[in-house]
Each structure stands twice: as C-alpha cells, then as structure tokens.
Write an enzyme that holds these catalytic residues in place. Structure first.
Site, PDB file in Angstrom:
ATOM      1  N   GLU A   1      36.186  31.680  41.742  1.00 42.43           N
ATOM      2  CA  GLU A   1      37.427  32.122  42.378  1.00 42.43           C
ATOM      3  C   GLU A   1      37.989  33.363  41.676  1.00 42.43           C
ATOM      4  O   GLU A   1      38.454  34.300  42.338  1.00 42.43           O
ATOM      5  CB  GLU A   1      38.440  30.964  42.378  1.00 42.43           C
ATOM      6  CG  GLU A   1      39.808  31.300  42.929  1.00 42.43           C
ATOM      7  CD  GLU A   1      39.820  31.717  44.387  1.00 42.43           C
ATOM      8  OE1 GLU A   1      38.790  31.614  45.061  1.00 42.43           O
ATOM      9  OE2 GLU A   1      40.875  32.188  44.850  1.00 42.43           O
TER      10      GLU A   1
ATOM     11  N   ASN B   1      41.467  38.740  70.708  1.00 42.81           N
ATOM     12  CA  ASN B   1      41.015  38.441  69.341  1.00 42.81           C
ATOM     13  C   ASN B   1      39.763  37.590  69.486  1.00 42.81           C
ATOM     14  O   ASN B   1      39.769  36.621  70.226  1.00 42.81           O
ATOM     15  CB  ASN B   1      42.135  37.663  68.620  1.00 42.81           C
ATOM     16  CG  ASN B   1      41.678  37.048  67.313  1.00 42.81           C
ATOM     17  OD1 ASN B   1      40.658  37.431  66.756  1.00 42.81           O
ATOM     18  ND2 ASN B   1      42.434  36.073  66.825  1.00 42.81           N
ATOM     19  N   GLY B   2      38.682  37.953  68.824  1.00 37.29           N
ATOM     20  CA  GLY B   2      37.447  37.168  68.914  1.00 37.29           C
ATOM     21  C   GLY B   2      36.297  38.028  69.397  1.00 37.29           C
ATOM     22  O   GLY B   2      36.352  39.258  69.341  1.00 37.29           O
TER      23      GLY B   2
ATOM     24  N   ARG C   1      47.272  39.692  58.799  1.00 36.75           N
ATOM     25  CA  ARG C   1      45.969  39.228  59.278  1.00 36.75           C
ATOM     26  C   ARG C   1      44.868  40.248  59.022  1.00 36.75           C
ATOM     27  O   ARG C   1      43.692  39.922  59.120  1.00 36.75           O
ATOM     28  CB  ARG C   1      46.055  38.905  60.769  1.00 36.75           C
ATOM     29  CG  ARG C   1      47.080  37.838  61.078  1.00 36.75           C
ATOM     30  CD  ARG C   1      47.302  37.695  62.558  1.00 36.75           C
ATOM     31  NE  ARG C   1      46.159  37.161  63.247  1.00 36.75           N
ATOM     32  CZ  ARG C   1      45.827  35.884  63.316  1.00 36.75           C
ATOM     33  NH1 ARG C   1      46.587  34.994  62.723  1.00 36.75           N
ATOM     34  NH2 ARG C   1      44.769  35.478  63.977  1.00 36.75           N
TER      35      ARG C   1
ATOM     36  N   LYS D   1      42.819  37.865  57.371  1.00 38.15           N
ATOM     37  CA  LYS D   1      43.378  36.629  56.821  1.00 38.15           C
ATOM     38  C   LYS D   1      42.690  35.401  57.397  1.00 38.15           C
ATOM     39  O   LYS D   1      42.360  34.469  56.698  1.00 38.15           O
ATOM     40  CB  LYS D   1      44.881  36.586  57.107  1.00 38.15           C
ATOM     41  CG  LYS D   1      45.585  35.347  56.575  1.00 38.15           C
ATOM     42  CD  LYS D   1      45.588  35.331  55.062  1.00 38.15           C
ATOM     43  CE  LYS D   1      46.206  34.082  54.481  1.00 38.15           C
ATOM     44  NZ  LYS D   1      45.753  33.862  53.094  1.00 38.15           N
TER      45      LYS D   1
ATOM     46  N   HIS E   1      19.608  32.576  31.894  1.00 36.69           N
ATOM     47  CA  HIS E   1      18.493  32.521  32.853  1.00 36.69           C
ATOM     48  C   HIS E   1      18.389  33.814  33.657  1.00 36.69           C
ATOM     49  O   HIS E   1      17.786  33.824  34.725  1.00 36.69           O
ATOM     50  CB  HIS E   1      18.661  31.308  33.768  1.00 36.69           C
ATOM     51  CG  HIS E   1      18.648  30.013  33.023  1.00 36.69           C
ATOM     52  ND1 HIS E   1      17.516  29.519  32.412  1.00 36.69           N
ATOM     53  CD2 HIS E   1      19.642  29.142  32.712  1.00 36.69           C
ATOM     54  CE1 HIS E   1      17.804  28.382  31.792  1.00 36.69           C
ATOM     55  NE2 HIS E   1      19.093  28.141  31.955  1.00 36.69           N
TER      56      HIS E   1
ATOM     57  N   LYS F   1      38.574  36.912  43.609  1.00 36.61           N
ATOM     58  CA  LYS F   1      39.875  37.582  43.670  1.00 36.61           C
ATOM     59  C   LYS F   1      39.754  39.035  43.182  1.00 36.61           C
ATOM     60  O   LYS F   1      40.335  39.946  43.768  1.00 36.61           O
ATOM     61  CB  LYS F   1      40.908  36.841  42.811  1.00 36.61           C
ATOM     62  CG  LYS F   1      41.465  35.594  43.432  1.00 36.61           C
ATOM     63  CD  LYS F   1      42.402  35.908  44.571  1.00 36.61           C
ATOM     64  CE  LYS F   1      42.553  34.772  45.554  1.00 36.61           C
ATOM     65  NZ  LYS F   1      41.391  34.438  46.368  1.00 36.61           N
TER      66      LYS F   1
ATOM     67  N   CYS G   1      42.351  39.991  64.325  1.00 39.99           N
ATOM     68  CA  CYS G   1      43.301  40.661  65.215  1.00 39.99           C
ATOM     69  C   CYS G   1      44.573  39.827  65.378  1.00 39.99           C
ATOM     70  O   CYS G   1      44.543  38.606  65.301  1.00 39.99           O
ATOM     71  CB  CYS G   1      42.691  40.833  66.589  1.00 39.99           C
ATOM     72  SG  CYS G   1      41.072  41.592  66.551  1.00 39.99           S
TER      73      CYS G   1
ATOM     74  N   TRP H   1      41.165  44.236  64.287  1.00 41.90           N
ATOM     75  CA  TRP H   1      40.227  44.229  63.166  1.00 41.90           C
ATOM     76  C   TRP H   1      38.854  44.412  63.806  1.00 41.90           C
ATOM     77  O   TRP H   1      38.363  43.527  64.508  1.00 41.90           O
ATOM     78  CB  TRP H   1      40.339  42.902  62.426  1.00 41.90           C
ATOM     79  CG  TRP H   1      39.558  42.819  61.158  1.00 41.90           C
ATOM     80  CD1 TRP H   1      39.890  43.379  59.955  1.00 41.90           C
ATOM     81  CD2 TRP H   1      38.336  42.123  60.944  1.00 41.90           C
ATOM     82  NE1 TRP H   1      38.939  43.070  59.019  1.00 41.90           N
ATOM     83  CE2 TRP H   1      37.972  42.304  59.588  1.00 41.90           C
ATOM     84  CE3 TRP H   1      37.499  41.363  61.763  1.00 41.90           C
ATOM     85  CZ2 TRP H   1      36.821  41.757  59.041  1.00 41.90           C
ATOM     86  CZ3 TRP H   1      36.353  40.824  61.209  1.00 41.90           C
ATOM     87  CH2 TRP H   1      36.027  41.023  59.867  1.00 41.90           C
TER      88      TRP H   1
ATOM     89  N   GLU I   1      37.826  41.146  45.889  1.00 37.30           N
ATOM     90  CA  GLU I   1      38.473  41.427  47.164  1.00 37.30           C
ATOM     91  C   GLU I   1      39.726  42.284  47.007  1.00 37.30           C
ATOM     92  O   GLU I   1      40.082  43.018  47.919  1.00 37.30           O
ATOM     93  CB  GLU I   1      38.782  40.142  47.935  1.00 37.30           C
ATOM     94  CG  GLU I   1      39.786  39.231  47.287  1.00 37.30           C
ATOM     95  CD  GLU I   1      40.037  37.953  48.092  1.00 37.30           C
ATOM     96  OE1 GLU I   1      39.892  37.969  49.321  1.00 37.30           O
ATOM     97  OE2 GLU I   1      40.393  36.941  47.466  1.00 37.30           O
TER      98      GLU I   1
HETATM   99  C1  F6R Z   1      39.964  34.683  49.666  1.00 41.55           C
HETATM  100  C2  F6R Z   1      40.245  34.153  50.986  1.00 41.55           C
HETATM  101  C3  F6R Z   1      39.102  33.698  51.809  1.00 41.55           C
HETATM  102  C4  F6R Z   1      39.459  32.384  52.525  1.00 41.55           C
HETATM  103  C5  F6R Z   1      38.349  32.022  53.531  1.00 41.55           C
HETATM  104  C6  F6R Z   1      38.608  30.682  54.184  1.00 41.55           C
HETATM  105  O1  F6R Z   1      41.141  35.072  49.017  1.00 41.55           O
HETATM  106  O2  F6R Z   1      41.364  34.089  51.417  1.00 41.55           O
HETATM  107  O3  F6R Z   1      37.942  33.551  51.065  1.00 41.55           O
HETATM  108  O4  F6R Z   1      39.637  31.391  51.576  1.00 41.55           O
HETATM  109  O5  F6R Z   1      38.268  33.021  54.500  1.00 41.55           O
HETATM  110  O6  F6R Z   1      39.807  30.694  54.872  1.00 41.55           O
HETATM  111  P1  F6R Z   1      40.520  29.351  55.297  1.00 41.55           P
HETATM  112  O7  F6R Z   1      40.936  28.647  54.077  1.00 41.55           O
HETATM  113  O8  F6R Z   1      41.684  29.804  56.143  1.00 41.55           O
HETATM  114  O9  F6R Z   1      39.520  28.544  56.081  1.00 41.55           O
END
Ligand code: F6R
Length: 610
Positions: free
Chosen positions: A483, A101-102, A27, A605, A506, A487, A2, A75, A490
């Site tokens: 990674e 938020n939370g 966010r 985010k 395996h 990507k 949020c 959110w 998501e």
């Molecule tokens: C993927 C992504 C998430 C963050 C994860 C940790 O693209 O952005 O997997 O890497 O939520 O976030 P931080 O780095 O802010 O602790």
C-alpha cells in the site's frame, strides 16, 4: 471514471450542472461538456482539460433560460481526451444528446450498421454510436422512451447514460448497466447523477436505479420503467444522512489530507455499536443470518485488495477459517472451483469497481454465499451481495484511497473477531484485548497525526528526488508495504515497489544502490529480528534505509539506518499507525513535487471498466 449530471427543474440548469460537475471532479477526468436546449436548439459546449476551460467557454453565452440540461466529465476510454471526443455526443438527425460513463463493447458493429445507413460520425467514441442508435430507433417510429430502451437493448458492455432531446426539452432520460447512476428528487426539480454530492445542496432524497431500469425525470416527476417492457417500477426514496460538509475540504489544502485526518473518527464510527467492551462482545447485525463460512475467499482491487491481504491472517488466526486473497481482476479468469460452504468476500470502497462486481456476480451464479464490505450505501456491490457490512468512512473524494482502507481494516478485524467467537476458535482474552485496544485507537491516532505529518514532510522532502524506492515488510506489514508503494506511485509518480522483506535476496536486492532507498515496516512483532537482518543486507549494499518501527525497548532496537518511530500498539493494531504514516509520506512527497494530489494523472476514483 466519468461523471454524469442531468438536471430538470425550476433553476437555470447550467450553473447547477457546473456546480455538480465540480463535485464530481474527484472521479478523475480529462475533458468535460454540457448541453441544454435554447430557443428549441440543442447547445453543446465542450472543452479539453479541467472544468475552468469549460467555464471560460460558457462565460460569453446566454445560458439563463435553460432549465434542463446534461453535464459530463470524461475519463477517456475510446479516443484521445480531445474536445471532439468529449461528451455530450449528439445525433444531429434527431437533435438529441447523450452523456455516458462506461464502455459499449459492441459499438464497432453498430457503427458499421449506422454508417451503411448514412449516419455521420464526428468523434472516435462509442458514445456517439449509441446516440445515433437511439436516433435510428426513433426514425423507425418509436417514441423517445422506447427508442432509448431499444438502443440500450442492442448495446452490450457497461453504461450509465443520460439523454436530452429538443423533442422533450424538459425531460431527462437515464439508465444504467453496471455503472453508477442515481436520481435526486427535489421540490420542483430532479437530478440524475453518478454520485450523491453532485446534487446534495438541493436534495437528500435519492432513488437508486437498478440495472435494466430507465428513469424519466421532469421538474415535477421522476418515473422509473423496466427496460424490458417499459412497465412502471415502483421505487422508494432513501434519505441521505451525511451532509455536504462531509464532502468538502473543511479547511484542509487537499481532500486527501482531510481524509487522512478523518481516520480517528472513521475508526470510532466503525466500532460504534459493534465493539461492546463491557460485555466483551462483537455485534455485527449484518452477519446475523449469514452462515459462518468454512472457507473464505477475498477478492478486491488496489487498496481494498491490500486491506484483504492484511486481514488474511486474522481470518485464519482468529476465526480459524482457511482464507485466500486475490485481485478481483484475475479471480474471474482462473476458473476458481466453488467449494460448498465457502464464501466470497468482496471489499470495495466505491462498491462499483467493475472487476470486483464481476467476481461477485460470477460466484453468485455458482450458488456461493457472497459478502460485501463496502463504503457506498446503495452501490451495486452493496445491493447485490447476499450480506453487506458498511464501512462508515463517509464520502471519500480524493482519488487515492486512505480512510476507506482504515475503515475496511477496522471492519475486517471486527468480522474476524465475530466469526472467531461464533466458531468458538477464539479466546475471550484475545477478544477483550482486541476490543479494548481498538477502542483506544481513535484517541491515540488523533494525538499522533500532527507529529506524523511534520515528520512525513521532512522525510518526503529528502527522498522526493529519488527515481525509485522500496517498501518492505513481513507478515501483516507486507500488505502495508504494498500500500505504501502504491500510494507513492499513484500520487508522486515515483517508481515504488512493495515487497515481502524475505523476497529481497531472491532478486530485487540487485537494484540497491546509494540512490535507491528502502522503507522497512518493522514494528516490534514476531518478525522484527528477521526483518532487521533483511535491513542490514540492504544497508550493507549502501542502500539508504528508513525503518518505520517503535521506540527501543527490551534489547529491540535498530542496529543500522535511520528510524521513523511510531508508538507501539498491540498485535495487528500497529497498522493503524503505520498506514497513516505511509499515507502522509506519499501525500507530502506529491505535494512537495507539486503534483495534483487529489486527482492524479490517468486515474479515476471509481473504476467501472474492466
Ligand atoms: C488506490 C485506489 C485504488 C482503489 C481500487 C479499488 O489509492 O484508490 O487502488 O482502491 O480502484 O477501488 P474500490 O475500493 O472502490 O473497489
């Protein structure tokens, strides 16, 4: 997660708030709302979906007279993303509204308590319970400030919360516990917001709120009190040096693309002042008083966890420090035994990820040294770790993390060199080569990115129709495979899995068929030949294969399949070309499929809930 903005000043509040909400869109959210006081009445406008829906509702309203108000992008956590559950939430008994938020973990208990007292609820949210809890404290005779503090004392969980009431229509109250909230101090106006870009056009002076503090802002003052005894807490202003330009798209179609293209600058900024090629030295003033650990544990989430995995072999190989890497969300549940002399290194772009922060706090209680690698100055992790190395990636707006990982890899590499030299476990020649090659990365990557972009577009258009894909790598290419798959998942919602190449036989190889492509990450390193065998195993089963590799040399070349050629780089530095290639592939696949690249569905985010 949020986004919150509160405003009290001399301007019409609603346009300022809407503009702030736009800058918090990154966010992630699924509904939004604003509130303000007009003719002594609380006005609350909320809408499902994107901010345009809220703007449409506000278009016919007279909003010009309100000079204080709150805004929120939600959110969903408790209750579906409906208008009814959108914030602000109101307690009609006292005409007050809050945005939050939370998660208030014990909200059910307090809801039952309030229902017994006759309070009515119109949503499924924990936030509405908190609003009524504040009203109930006021009904017991407390001032608004005291009632706010008393209600928050009863709430357990995480929160950043802001409050507006018709009783003090020019005042915003705000508080936080393990969720970001900061105060912007302008001339004749003040802001409370989840992140700096929300108010950056108006002020660069920021007050960072701590857990257990309450802020009271009016047009002319920002005061901070301790929640426990409501005594004033002296605070200092921090001047933000980066400007709004850094948080805008700058001609790129999406923030993600802009942030991918910023990576050469990010590497340059991270090494500036740290990599001294002339004296063959690494300078890390942040680590000067910090003991070199005898054992290192790295905890992080998502992309930041991948950066930690990537750095593991550098910490062991260069620094000579036994290192383990784990997801922060699991770390805290496995009764990890503290070892004297060890250090927990947490890596986080936002510095607010709840699981990472919880791991940090747990280990601090055990008396273990903590180090943060973090991108957001003033964030919880940056403030709570014993030492912090800031990654100079600038604000990362796109939900999918890109340049932050590159910055983390740069800083982790420098840290491994720094500790290696301090412990005497690292050759001068390796340091010299690493620093020289790293210093060349910004220029090389700048030249490479446009080519990678067009190659990625071609590949993405061909593979975007696939239902699943593998990303496979060995050694330091394995975390990059994880990674690459993350990507793709998501951003384009294509099922993708990252695997260690050697694990294929395996089990996972059973999935291979002509519609299941595999992307092999296989630069010319010590693992090339073995990964080549794994590639051939997949190709033999008619699985399409694409190898991200280097131009043929010394008998090393791809025997089967298609290659995506990347320039060769020394040692671990091939990651600085491989990673942008993967990022661009996922970006192009998502854009090709018409997905919301900067705000993928269901994602936030900064993940401030566990
Ligand atoms: C993927 C992504 C998430 C963050 C994860 C940790 O693209 O952005 O997997 O890497 O939520 O976030 P931080 O780095 O802010 O602790």
């Amino acid at each position: 997660m949020c986004g919150i903005i509160g405003y009290s000043g001399h301007r019409p509040a609603v346009p300022v708030i809407m503009e702030g909400l736009r800058r918090l869109e990154y966010r992630g959210y699924d509904s939004s709302g604003v509130c303000f006081v007009r003719n002594r009445e609380l006005q609350v406008i909320r809408a499902e979906g994107k901010l345009n829906n809220l703007e449409d509702k506000l278009a016919d309203m007279d909003i010009s007279l309100a000079t204080a108000g709150l805004g929120h992008t939600r959110w969903a956590t408790h209750g579906a993303p409906t208008e009814n559950n959108a914030h602000p939430h109101v307690s009609f008994t006292r005409n007050l509204a809050i945005v939050h938020n939370g998660i208030i973990e014990n909200y059910r208990e307090w809801k039952d308590f309030l229902l017994d007292k006759g309070y009515l609820f119109f949503s499924e949210t924990d936030t509405e319970v908190l609003a009524n809890l504040i009203a109930d404290e006021q009904a017991g005779g407390l001032s608004l400030l005291r009632a706010f503090a008393a209600a928050l004392e009863k709430a357990s969980g995480t929160y950043a919360v802001a409050l507006l009431s018709t009783e003090e229509p020019d005042t915003i109250y705000a508080a936080r516990h393990s969720a970001p909230l900061l105060i912007g101090a302008g001339a004749g106006e003040h802001f409370a917001a989840s992140d700096i870009p929300a108010f950056l056009p108006y002020t660069r002076d920021v007050v960072f709120l701590e857990d257990g503090e309450i802020a009271r802002i009016t047009p002319l003052r920002a005061e901070v009190f301790s929640m426990a005894d409501l005594k004033p807490v002296p605070k200092t202003l921090t001047r933000i040096e980066w400007d709004l330009q850094a948080a805008q798209k700058g001609g790129y179609k999406h923030f993600m693309l802009k942030e991918i293209f910023e990576q050469p600058r990010v590497v340059a900024d991270c090494i500036a002042g740290r990599a001294d090629t002339k004296r063959n030295a690494v300078r890390m003033p942040e680590l000067e008083g910090f003991p070199v650990p005898s054992r290192l544990r790295i905890a992080a989430c998502g992309t930041s966890w991948h950066a930690g995995l990537w750095a593991q072999s550098l910490m062991e190989g260069w620094s000579g420090i036994p290192t383990t890497v784990e997801t922060a969300s699991e770390f805290r549940y496995r009764n990890a035994l503290p070892v004297p002399g060890e250090c927990l290194l947490v890596i986080s772009q936002s510095g607010e990820t709840a699981d990472t922060l919880a791991a940090l706090r747990l280990v601090k209680e055990q008396g273990i040294a903590t180090l943060g690698i973090c991108n957001v100055i003033g964030s919880s992790i940056a403030r709570e770790a014993d030492a912090v190395v800031l990654t100079q990636a600038g604000p990362e707006i796109s939900v999918a993390s890109t340049k932050a990982m590159t910055a983390q890899m740069t800083v982790l590499m420098l840290t491994a060199l720094y500790w290696g030299r301090k412990r005497g476990s690292l050759d001068r020649e390796i340091t010299a080569r690493a620093l020289a090659e790293l210093s060349d990365i910004p220029a090389r990557l700048t030249g490479l990115l446009p080519t990678l972009e067009s190659e990625a577009a071609g590949l993405a258009a061909r593979f975007a129709a696939c239902k699943s894909m593998f990303f496979l790598g060995r050694g330091q290419s394995f975390p990059l495979a994880l990674e690459g798959a993350l990507k793709v998942k998501e951003l384009s919602y294509i099922h993708a899995e990252g695997y260690a190449s050697g694990e294929m036989k395996h089990g996972p190889i059973a999935l291979i068929d002509p519609c299941f492509p595999s992307f092999f990450l296989m630069p010319y390193d010590a693992h090339f030949a073995k990964t080549m065998s794994n590639l051939e195993e997949v190709a033999a089963r008619k699985g399409p294969v694409v190898a991200l590799t280097n131009p043929p040399k010394d008998g090393m070349e791809l025997r089967v399949g298609e290659s995506w050629l990347l320039p060769e780089a020394w040692g671990p530095l091939c990651a600085f070309f491989m990673l942008p290639a993967l990022q661009l592939f996922s970006y192009k696949a998502a854009a090709f499929l018409g997905k919301d690249v900067d705000q993928p569905r269901n994602l936030a985010k900064s993940v401030t809930v566990e």
